[in-house]
Design a protein around this motif. Structure first.
Motif, PDB file in Angstrom:
ATOM      1  N   GLU A  93      -4.294   1.942  -7.230  1.00  0.00           N
ATOM      2  CA  GLU A  93      -3.129   1.120  -6.674  1.00  0.00           C
ATOM      3  C   GLU A  93      -3.742  -0.436  -6.910  1.00  0.00           C
ATOM      4  OE1 GLU A  93      -0.699   1.200  -2.673  1.00  0.00           O
ATOM      5  OE2 GLU A  93      -2.769   0.453  -2.401  1.00  0.00           O
ATOM      6  N   ARG A 110      -0.587   4.158  -3.141  1.00  0.00           N
ATOM      7  CA  ARG A 110      -1.934   5.351  -3.102  1.00  0.00           C
ATOM      8  C   ARG A 110      -1.284   6.218  -2.099  1.00  0.00           C
ATOM      9  NH1 ARG A 110      -5.218   1.452   1.240  1.00  0.00           N
ATOM     10  NH2 ARG A 110      -4.623  -0.213  -0.443  1.00  0.00           N
ATOM     11  N   LYS A 111      -0.083   6.506  -1.683  1.00  0.00           N
ATOM     12  CA  LYS A 111       0.429   7.527  -0.875  1.00  0.00           C
ATOM     13  C   LYS A 111       0.976   8.571  -1.864  1.00  0.00           C
ATOM     14  CE  LYS A 111       1.608   4.703   3.009  1.00  0.00           C
ATOM     15  NZ  LYS A 111       2.649   4.222   3.882  1.00  0.00           N
ATOM     16  N   LEU A 112       1.241   8.152  -2.982  1.00  0.00           N
ATOM     17  CA  LEU A 112       1.620   9.176  -4.172  1.00  0.00           C
ATOM     18  C   LEU A 112       0.654  10.190  -4.532  1.00  0.00           C
ATOM     19  CD1 LEU A 112       4.130   6.858  -6.450  1.00  0.00           C
ATOM     20  CD2 LEU A 112       4.572   8.403  -4.813  1.00  0.00           C
ATOM     21  N   ARG A 113       1.098  11.338  -4.850  1.00  0.00           N
ATOM     22  CA  ARG A 113      -0.321  12.369  -5.539  1.00  0.00           C
ATOM     23  C   ARG A 113      -0.721  12.072  -6.662  1.00  0.00           C
ATOM     24  NH1 ARG A 113       0.131  16.350  -8.816  1.00  0.00           N
ATOM     25  NH2 ARG A 113       2.372  16.216  -8.891  1.00  0.00           N
ATOM     26  N   GLN A 138       0.763  -1.226   0.015  1.00  0.00           N
ATOM     27  CA  GLN A 138       0.021  -0.174  -0.048  1.00  0.00           C
ATOM     28  C   GLN A 138       0.915   1.289   0.052  1.00  0.00           C
ATOM     29  OE1 GLN A 138      -2.809  -0.521   3.216  1.00  0.00           O
ATOM     30  NE2 GLN A 138      -3.993  -2.108   2.303  1.00  0.00           N
ATOM     31  N   ARG A 139       1.726   0.976  -0.575  1.00  0.00           N
ATOM     32  CA  ARG A 139       2.890   2.502  -0.751  1.00  0.00           C
ATOM     33  C   ARG A 139       2.500   3.243  -1.925  1.00  0.00           C
ATOM     34  NH1 ARG A 139       8.112  -0.219  -1.929  1.00  0.00           N
ATOM     35  NH2 ARG A 139       8.904   1.848  -2.131  1.00  0.00           N
ATOM     36  N   GLY A 193      -4.503   6.483  -5.959  1.00  0.00           N
ATOM     37  CA  GLY A 193      -5.242   6.419  -4.755  1.00  0.00           C
ATOM     38  C   GLY A 193      -5.563   4.815  -4.561  1.00  0.00           C
TER      39      GLY A 193
END
Length: 204
Positions: free
Chosen positions: A181, A171-174, A168-169, A177
């Motif tokens: 992902e 989804r943290k990028l601008r 779940q890394r 989501g």
């Protein structure tokens, strides 16, 4: 990372050029020189066709989907105008097209004034590192997404892409989501499954 961008130009030829064909460049007899006429006004349909053509070219390059959609929305907006876009531009007014950005408005004005529109290709594929091109083998991963995944998360293989999604890394990028992902994770799984079957000669 230094990535090369190229420009392309799309041009709308006045009807006079098309009808004259190859004879347009032939010298005229004295007294039969073509009369000077006002250049024909570019129609809303011609503008929309040019914008749609650029959207199609960018789509073939796996360009940013938001950029592709912006050109398509602009094409629809121009077709829905109640008067010629050329008249609005010549009055110095902004086109009343919802969501039309300043840069794309400038491109349309360029097309109206000169008959040509210059735009940037999204990316020059030859300038992308091999790791980025490997990521683009995964469905839904275009050049921009691949560059960001590579630069911001250090992902350089479909295997690492799957593992990053599993952790779940992504989804943290601008701009990413949960849904995107999961879509990338599933696409990486499909690609890895096909690769494994190929290596095993198709034997399950």
């Amino acid at each position: 990372m230094s990535i090369m961008q190229l420009t392309q130009t799309i041009q709308i030829l006045p009807p006079a050029y098309i009808s004259a064909g190859k004879y347009a460049s032939q010298p005229a007899l004295p007294g039969l020189e073509p009369e000077e006429t006002t250049p024909p006004m570019i129609t809303n349909r011609q503008i929309a066709e040019a914008l749609s053509s650029i959207a199609a070219l960018l789509e073939n390059q796996n360009a940013n989907p938001y950029r592709i959609q912006a050109y398509r929305n602009a094409a629809r907006g121009v077709l829905e105008l109640h008067e010629p876009a050329a008249e609005i531009i010549r009055r110095g007014e902004n086109l009343p097209v919802p969501g039309l950005g300043r840069r794309l408005h400038f491109r349309i004005a360029e097309l109206i004034h000169t008959g040509t529109m210059t735009f940037y290709n999204d990316l020059c594929m030859q300038s992308l590192p091999p790791a980025v091109r490997r990521l683009m083998a995964v469905e839904h991963v275009g050049p921009h997404s691949a560059v960001r995944l590579y630069e911001e998360l250090g992902i350089d293989t479909p295997e690492k892409l799957w593992w990053a999604a599993h952790q779940q890394r992504i989804r943290k990028l601008r701009g990413f989501g949960v849904r995107s992902e999961e879509r990338l994770k599933a696409a990486a799984e499909r690609l890895l499954g096909k690769t494994e079957q190929t290596q095993l000669g198709g034997v399950a």
